[in-house]
Every structure is written in structure tokens, then in C-alpha cells.
Scaffold this active site. Structure first.
Site, PDB file in Angstrom:
ATOM      1  N   LYS A 259       0.840  -1.205   0.000  1.00  0.00           N
ATOM      2  CA  LYS A 259       0.000   0.000   0.000  1.00  0.00           C
ATOM      3  C   LYS A 259       0.876   1.258   0.000  1.00  0.00           C
ATOM      4  O   LYS A 259       0.625   2.201  -0.756  1.00  0.00           O
ATOM      5  CB  LYS A 259      -0.960  -0.031   1.206  1.00  0.00           C
ATOM      6  CG  LYS A 259      -2.021  -1.137   1.068  1.00  0.00           C
ATOM      7  CD  LYS A 259      -2.816  -1.389   2.345  1.00  0.00           C
ATOM      8  CE  LYS A 259      -3.661  -2.663   2.177  1.00  0.00           C
ATOM      9  NZ  LYS A 259      -4.467  -2.992   3.366  1.00  0.00           N
TER      10      LYS A 259
ATOM     11  N   GLN B 247      -4.636  -1.912   9.546  1.00  0.00           N
ATOM     12  CA  GLN B 247      -4.484  -3.200   8.867  1.00  0.00           C
ATOM     13  C   GLN B 247      -5.100  -4.324   9.709  1.00  0.00           C
ATOM     14  O   GLN B 247      -4.804  -4.458  10.887  1.00  0.00           O
ATOM     15  CB  GLN B 247      -2.993  -3.476   8.611  1.00  0.00           C
ATOM     16  CG  GLN B 247      -2.715  -4.784   7.889  1.00  0.00           C
ATOM     17  CD  GLN B 247      -3.284  -4.818   6.469  1.00  0.00           C
ATOM     18  OE1 GLN B 247      -3.210  -3.846   5.728  1.00  0.00           O
ATOM     19  NE2 GLN B 247      -3.885  -5.931   6.096  1.00  0.00           N
TER      20      GLN B 247
ATOM     21  N   ASP C 258     -11.060   2.619   4.085  1.00  0.00           N
ATOM     22  CA  ASP C 258     -11.386   1.200   3.879  1.00  0.00           C
ATOM     23  C   ASP C 258     -12.897   0.986   3.776  1.00  0.00           C
ATOM     24  O   ASP C 258     -13.349  -0.077   3.366  1.00  0.00           O
ATOM     25  CB  ASP C 258     -10.834   0.340   5.029  1.00  0.00           C
ATOM     26  CG  ASP C 258      -9.493  -0.308   4.701  1.00  0.00           C
ATOM     27  OD1 ASP C 258      -9.166  -0.417   3.505  1.00  0.00           O
ATOM     28  OD2 ASP C 258      -8.778  -0.710   5.638  1.00  0.00           O
TER      29      ASP C 258
HETATM   30  C1  BQF Z   1      -1.578  -9.874  -6.089  1.00  0.00           C
HETATM   31  C2  BQF Z   1      -5.799  -9.374   2.569  1.00  0.00           C
HETATM   32  C3  BQF Z   1      -6.598 -11.405   3.589  1.00  0.00           C
HETATM   33  C4  BQF Z   1      -6.614 -10.805   4.845  1.00  0.00           C
HETATM   34  C5  BQF Z   1      -6.241  -9.477   4.977  1.00  0.00           C
HETATM   35  C6  BQF Z   1      -1.677  -7.775  -4.749  1.00  0.00           C
HETATM   36  C7  BQF Z   1      -2.486  -7.787  -2.482  1.00  0.00           C
HETATM   37  C8  BQF Z   1      -2.629  -9.159  -2.562  1.00  0.00           C
HETATM   38  C9  BQF Z   1      -2.345  -9.832  -3.725  1.00  0.00           C
HETATM   39  C10 BQF Z   1      -2.819  -7.039  -1.253  1.00  0.00           C
HETATM   40  C11 BQF Z   1      -5.349  -8.575   1.427  1.00  0.00           C
HETATM   41  C12 BQF Z   1      -5.285  -9.161   0.067  1.00  0.00           C
HETATM   42  C13 BQF Z   1      -4.922  -7.266   1.646  1.00  0.00           C
HETATM   43  C14 BQF Z   1      -1.856  -9.148  -4.818  1.00  0.00           C
HETATM   44  C15 BQF Z   1      -4.369  -6.402   0.564  1.00  0.00           C
HETATM   45  C16 BQF Z   1      -5.074  -8.108  -1.007  1.00  0.00           C
HETATM   46  O1  BQF Z   1      -0.712  -9.442  -6.863  1.00  0.00           O
HETATM   47  O2  BQF Z   1      -2.263 -10.872  -6.344  1.00  0.00           O
HETATM   48  C17 BQF Z   1      -2.003  -7.098  -3.592  1.00  0.00           C
HETATM   49  O3  BQF Z   1      -1.974  -6.289  -0.798  1.00  0.00           O
HETATM   50  N1  BQF Z   1      -4.045  -7.165  -0.618  1.00  0.00           N
HETATM   51  C18 BQF Z   1      -4.995  -6.725   2.977  1.00  0.00           C
HETATM   52  O4  BQF Z   1      -4.642  -5.575   3.205  1.00  0.00           O
HETATM   53  O5  BQF Z   1      -5.448  -7.473   3.981  1.00  0.00           O
HETATM   54  C19 BQF Z   1      -5.825  -8.761   3.850  1.00  0.00           C
HETATM   55  C20 BQF Z   1      -6.207 -10.696   2.467  1.00  0.00           C
END
Ligand code: BQF
Length: 292
Positions: free
Chosen positions: A52, A96, A119
Site C-alpha cells: 500500500k 491493517q 477502507d
Molecule cells: C496480487 C488481505 C486477507 C486478509 C487481509 C496484490 C495484495 C494481494 C495480492 C494485497 C489482502 C489481500 C490485503 C496481490 C491487501 C489483497 O498481486 O495478487 C495485492 O496487498 N491485498 C490486505 O490488506 O489485507 C488482507 C487478504
């Protein structure tokens, strides 16, 4: 079968955001500022926050990372949130998830000012989303709508089956897909862990959106020929096919499902990058709203 390239589309949208940020800067407007709060050192959460921050840097959005040890008390974390709510320079911020067990996510999310809740998790903003009022849309569902729309995938009147009912993905996803809007207007069925005859229902899906959190759960015999499949799952599993000894997989058995699909999102590089892009869009919105 066409693979929906979330990485490519996210790069396009990021370029559009970067153009907008530099336009704002040229007009002497405030540069948008996103703050991210990270509690503890869960490796996946570390990766997500790092992505991010990196994405902000790439588009010219200012970012700050606030790190706290996993033994921070709920009260202390609520004080951090109060400070961010009051900080004039911070346009939007995220906490987060998941948080350590001793901290109530509900209390934390309720404390975030709805005007800075990029968010879109505050009950106020969830309510606004359900009512179809302007608000910060939750990042993953809004990213998926954007992806389908950029691929010109017809949604109107289609049967969209959402598997999973989390507050973060399944529930808002079903709301967005059923809205009276150009890239929605679906008939939506929501399935979850208590659904009987899941396969009977997924087989009816023109658009199948899977966010259930079980690696490779959706098999080829659960998907209709010519369906559009969107995989929200992300799991790190051991693998002997990669040098690192692990690989990322989704909730869909991609190898066997993909040949049946009209379109499918891969993991990684499908939905994930679009989640990040929505967060950037929401931050831009928070900033321009405040200084309108
Ligand atoms: C990609 C998330 C589960 C629990 C909390 C790019 C992200 C992921 C994959 C990413 C996720 C999942 C995020 C890819 C944010 C998605 O290239 O496939 C980016 O950063 N995500 C989160 O903040 O909290 C989570 C999944």
C-alpha cells in the site's frame, strides 16, 4: 478463455490516479495523505502494508506507516486513532486487519472518523453503501466491479453467485452486484458455510465470485461452461514447483477451472492489485472532499 489481468488494469488505473494527483499539485492543492496503522508483525500484514505504501509512492500520494507492537492495548490503539482523526494533514487512514485477539476490531473500526475511513468499514459507511449513497466503497468489492467494467463484461440481469459472507468481501460484494447501476444489476445469490447443495448453486452462476478462504475449493465440476470466475482467495501453500518452496493459490482450482471459463482472475495478479487501487482512489476522494 481470457485471463483477467488485474496487474495490467491496476497499472492503468494507477496512471490515471498519478495524473490526477499531479494535476492537484499543479493547481496548488493539497497532496493526498494516507496513513496506515500496523499492529504486530504478521508477515502477510507486513506485505500488504508495504504494498500500500509503495503504491502511494508510485502515484505521488503521501503516506505514513505507524507501527505498534502486538502488545499495544486496545485503549492505546484507540488513542492512536483519535490522533489520526484530529491530524489535519492526514486525509484518510487504515488499520491493517486482522488485529491481535485482545483488541476488538469492532471498537477500533467504530472509532475511525467516517470522513477518513478509506477502507469503508465504519458502520456509517457500510450503511451508506447499502443505501447507494456516495461513500468510501470497500476496497476489494469495488476493485472487482472496476475490473469487470474495464473488461466490458456484461453483468446486467446475470446470475451472480457470491461464495462467502465476510463483512469485508462477501457481504459488500453481494450488495454492489445487486445495485441498480451500470456495472451491476445482477440477480445475486449468496452462499456460505451452511449452504446446502453448494455445487447446485455455483453451477447456475454466470458470474461466480469466491471469497470463502479455502485453498482451491472450487473445482471444475462446480462451474458452468462459459462462466466468469473471480477468485478473491489468497493462500500461501507449500510447493515443490517453486524455488522458494511455496506458492500463492486462491479459492479456485485454477488449473482445472480455467478451461471452462469465459473469463477468470488469476492468483496472484487478479483481484489483489485492484484492492490496492481502490484504496488509492478512496484516499484521493477523501482529500478532494475535504478541500472541496
Ligand atoms: C496480487 C488481505 C486477507 C486478509 C487481509 C496484490 C495484495 C494481494 C495480492 C494485497 C489482502 C489481500 C490485503 C496481490 C491487501 C489483497 O498481486 O495478487 C495485492 O496487498 N491485498 C490486505 O490488506 O489485507 C488482507 C487478504
Amino acid at each position: 478463455m481470457e485471463i483477467i489481468d488485474g496487474k495490467k488494469i491496476s497499472a492503468q488505473v494507477k496512471q490515471e490516479i498519478a495524473d490526477e494527483v499531479s494535476r492537484m499539485a499543479n493547481e496548488g492543492k493539497k497532496i493526498p495523505h494516507l496513513a496506515a496503522v500496523l499492529v504486530g508483525n504478521d508477515p502477510a500484514s507486513e506485505t500488504y502494508v508495504a504494498s500500500k505504501v509503495k503504491a502511494c509512492q508510485a502515484v505521488g500520494i503521501k503516506s505514513s506507516e505507524l507501527r505498534y507492537s502486538s502488545d499495544i492495548t486496545e485503549e492505546q490503539l484507540l488513542e492512536v486513532i483519535d490522533k489520526l482523526n484530529a491530524d489535519e494533514d492526514v486525509d484518510g487512514f487504515i488499520v491493517q486487519l486482522p488485529l491481535p485477539k485482545h483488541i476488538s476490531e469492532e471498537n477500533v473500526l467504530n472509532r475511525i472518523s467516517p470522513d477518513k475511513d478509506v477502507d469503508g468499514f465504519h458502520p456509517c459507511n457500510v450503511g451508506r453503501m447499502v443505501l447507494g449513497l456516495p461513500t468510501f466503497l470497500p476496497a476489494t468489492p469495488a476493485g472487482i466491479v472496476e475490473l469487470l467494467s474495464r473488461y466490458n463484461i456484461e453483468t446486467e440481469g446475470k446470475h451472480c453467485v457470491v461464495v462467502g459472507r465476510s463483512n469485508i468481501v462477501g457481504t459488500p460484494m453481494s450488495v454492489l452486484m445487486s445495485r441498480k447501476a451500470k456495472h451491476a444489476n445482477c440477480t445475486v445469490t449468496m452462499c456460505h458455510s451452511r449452504t446446502q447443495n453448494l455445487k447446485e448453486i455455483t453451477l447456475q452462476a454466470d458470474i461466480l465470485i469466491v471469497a470463502m478462504g479455502v485453498p482451491r475449493f472450487i473445482k471444475a465440476d462446480m462451474v458452468k461452461e462459459g462462466a466468469v470466475v473471480v477468485d478473491v482467495g489468497i493462500h500461501r501453500i507449500p510447493s515443490d514447483k517453486t524455488k522458494s518452496g511455496w506458492q500463492l493459490v486462491g479459492d479456485v482450482d485454477f488449473e482445472h477451472v480455467a478451461p471452462k471459463c469465459a473469463y477468470i482472475t488469476p492468483v496472484p495478479g487478479g483481484v489483489g492489485p485492484m484492492t490496492i487501487v481502490t484504496l488509492l482512489k478512496n484516499t484521493l476522494l477523501a482529500c478532494s472532499r475535504k478541500h472541496a
